[in-house]
Design a protein around this motif. Structure first.
Motif, PDB file in Angstrom:
ATOM      1  N   ALA A  23      -2.220   4.480  -0.091  1.00 12.55           N
ATOM      2  CA  ALA A  23      -1.156   3.560  -0.511  1.00 12.55           C
ATOM      3  C   ALA A  23      -0.509   4.049  -1.805  1.00 12.55           C
ATOM      4  O   ALA A  23      -1.063   4.895  -2.514  1.00 12.55           O
ATOM      5  N   LEU A  42      -2.230  -5.206   0.567  1.00 12.68           N
ATOM      6  CA  LEU A  42      -1.418  -4.116   1.081  1.00 12.68           C
ATOM      7  C   LEU A  42      -0.391  -4.624   2.083  1.00 12.68           C
ATOM      8  O   LEU A  42      -0.645  -5.582   2.819  1.00 12.68           O
ATOM      9  N   GLY A  44       2.795  -2.796   4.854  1.00 14.15           N
ATOM     10  CA  GLY A  44       3.229  -1.534   5.440  1.00 14.15           C
ATOM     11  C   GLY A  44       2.226  -1.004   6.432  1.00 14.15           C
ATOM     12  O   GLY A  44       1.480  -1.756   7.060  1.00 14.15           O
ATOM     13  N   ASP A  45       2.152   0.294   6.564  1.00 16.50           N
ATOM     14  CA  ASP A  45       1.290   0.933   7.554  1.00 16.50           C
ATOM     15  C   ASP A  45      -0.138   1.032   7.017  1.00 16.50           C
ATOM     16  O   ASP A  45      -0.448   1.867   6.168  1.00 16.50           O
ATOM     17  N   THR A  46      -1.005   0.165   7.515  1.00 15.19           N
ATOM     18  CA  THR A  46      -2.411   0.158   7.079  1.00 15.19           C
ATOM     19  C   THR A  46      -3.329   0.704   8.178  1.00 15.19           C
ATOM     20  O   THR A  46      -4.520   0.403   8.206  1.00 15.19           O
ATOM     21  N   ALA A  54       0.831   2.965   2.926  1.00 15.47           N
ATOM     22  CA  ALA A  54       1.008   1.535   2.681  1.00 15.47           C
ATOM     23  C   ALA A  54       1.476   1.334   1.241  1.00 15.47           C
ATOM     24  O   ALA A  54       1.612   2.290   0.466  1.00 15.47           O
TER      25      ALA A  54
END
Length: 331
Positions: A23, A42, A44-46, A54
Motif C-alpha cells: 500500500a 485500506l 483499493g486493490d487489497t 492499495a
C-alpha cells in the motif's frame, strides 16, 4: 502494518495464510507517520496480487508508542528529532549479550526508561550465556524484579516463546548481540541478515529496517507443526542501535525508569532536580541507607546530565555493570 520500504507499506489482512498487501499513503493523511505495528484501514486493490497497490486511508488510535531520539539533548537538532520506533507493542525485549560484546547496563537503563514511558512491559534477553554468566547484570537489576531469559546457542527457546506468546514484542539491542540470530531461530523463514563482531567489540549493523514477523507455532517432538496450532504473537525486529536518545522523556518520567529510586525522593524538596550538587536531595541518603544500589543512582544522574547536554549520551550507553565514571565510552 508489518514493514515499510521507500514509501511502500506492507500490510497483513486477515488470517495467517492471507497474502500481504502493498500500500501507499493516501494524500489525506497529511504528514502523519505510518510505522510498523500500526493498524490501518485500506482501500483499493487489497488482493495481494503482483503489482497491486492499495491505499492507507486511516490509522487507528495507537495503544502504545515506543519512541527514541538520536540524542538526549533537546536543545540540539538531533535531540529534537523524535522517531517512533513501533506502535501498539505490548512488550520491549531488550537483547544484550553477556560477552562479545560485553553487556552495557547504560543502554539497558535507557531502554527501560523508554519502555516505562511508553507503558510497554520490559523483558531482558541475555544472549551468549555460554561465554559468560549473568550474575553481574542480574545483581545490578536485583531490586527491579526484571523478568529475564538466558539464551545459549544450543538452548531451547521454549521459555522465550512462552513470554512472547499472544503478544506484540519489539526486539532492540546493540549490533552484534545476536538479535538477528535469535529472530532467525524464532522465525526460520525470516532470513534476517547476521553480522559479526569487530575486533573492538562493536557489532556491524545488519538489520536496516524494522519488520514485524508472525511467531510460528512451536514444532512437536518430531519437528512437524500441526495445522491445529495457532501462530502465537508477533515479534518486531529493529535495526541495531548504538544509542537510545531520551530527549522526548520528561525529567519526571525519567525517574520512573528507575523504580528502585522513586521512593527515595519522598523527602526531597519541591522541584528537586535530583542532581549530585543538590544538597537536600533525598536520593543520596536513600542509597547510603542501603535501600538502592549506588550504581543505579549514578546511572540515573548520568542520564539527567546527558539530557542537560552536560555529557556525551554514548558514554552512558556504553557502561557495563561494574564500570565507574572514570571510564570513557570506548574503554
Amino acid at each position: 502494518m508489518i514493514a515499510v520500504d521507500r514509501g511502500r507499506y506492507t500490510c497483513v489482512v486477515g488470517d495467517v495464510d492471507a497474502p500481504t498487501v502493498t500500500a501507499m499513503r493516501a494524500r489525506e493523511l497529511g504528514r502523519k507517520s505510518v510505522v510498523v505495528g500500526d493498524r490501518v484501514s485500506l482501500v483499493g486493490d487489497t488482493s495481494g496480487a503482483a503489482g497491486a497497490l492499495a491505499r492507507i486511508v486511516r490509522i487507528a488510535e495507537r495503544r502504545s508508542v515506543l519512541r527514541r531520539t538520536a540524542e538526549d539533548d533537546a536543545t540540539t537538532a538531533e535531540g529534537r528529532l523524535e522517531r517512533v520506533v513501533v506502535a501498539n507493542a505490548d512488550q520491549l525485549v531488550i537483547v544484550s549479550a553477556l560477552a562479545d560484546p560485553p553487556p552495557r547496563t547504560g543502554f539497558i537503563d535507557r531502554c527501560l526508561v523508554a519502555a516505562y514511558d511508553a507503558d510497554v512491559e520490559p523483558l531482558l534477553c541475555l544472549t551468549k550465556a555460554d561465554l559468560a554468566g549473568p550474575e553481574a547484570v542480574l545483581d545490578y537489576y536485583a531490586e527491579l524484579e526484571l523478568p529475564y531469559v538466558l539464551i545459549r546457542p544450543d538452548s531451547e527457546l521454549d521459555a522465550l516463546r512462552a513470554l512472547l506468546a499472544d503478544r506484540v514484542s519489539v526486539l532492540v539491542g546493540h549490533s552484534g548481540v545476536g538479535k538477528s540470530t535469535l529472530v532467525n531461530r524464532l522465525v526460520p523463514d525470516a532470513a534476517r541478515a547476521v553480522g559479526t563482531v569487530s575486533a573492538i567489540g562493536r557489532g556491524r549493523h545488519t538489520s536496516t529496517s524494522a519488520v514485524a514477523l508472525r511467531l510460528p507455532p512451536a514444532p512437536h517432538g518430531d519437528g512437524r507443526r500441526s495445522r491445529a496450532d495457532v501462530a502465537e504473537g508477533w515479534i518486531i525486529d529493529t535495526p541495531g542501535v548504538r544509542s537510545f536518545g531520551l530527549a522526548h522523556v520528561s525529567a519526571d518520567s525519567l525517574l520512573h525508569g528507575f523504580p528502585d529510586l522513586v521512593e527515595g525522593t519522598v523527602d526531597c524538596p519541591a522541584n528537586c532536580p535530583h542532581t549530585a550538587d543538590e544538597p537536600d536531595c533525598g536520593l543520596d541518603a536513600w542509597v547510603a541507607a542501603g535501600k538502592a544500589d549506588p550504581r543505579r543512582l549514578a546511572s540515573y544522574r548520568r542520564l539527567l546530565a546527558s539530557r542537560a547536554g552536560d555529557t556525551d549520551p554514548r558514554d552512558a550507553d556504553q557502561r557495563g555493570p561494574g564500570e565507574d565514571d572514570r571510564r570513557g565510552p570506548d574503554e
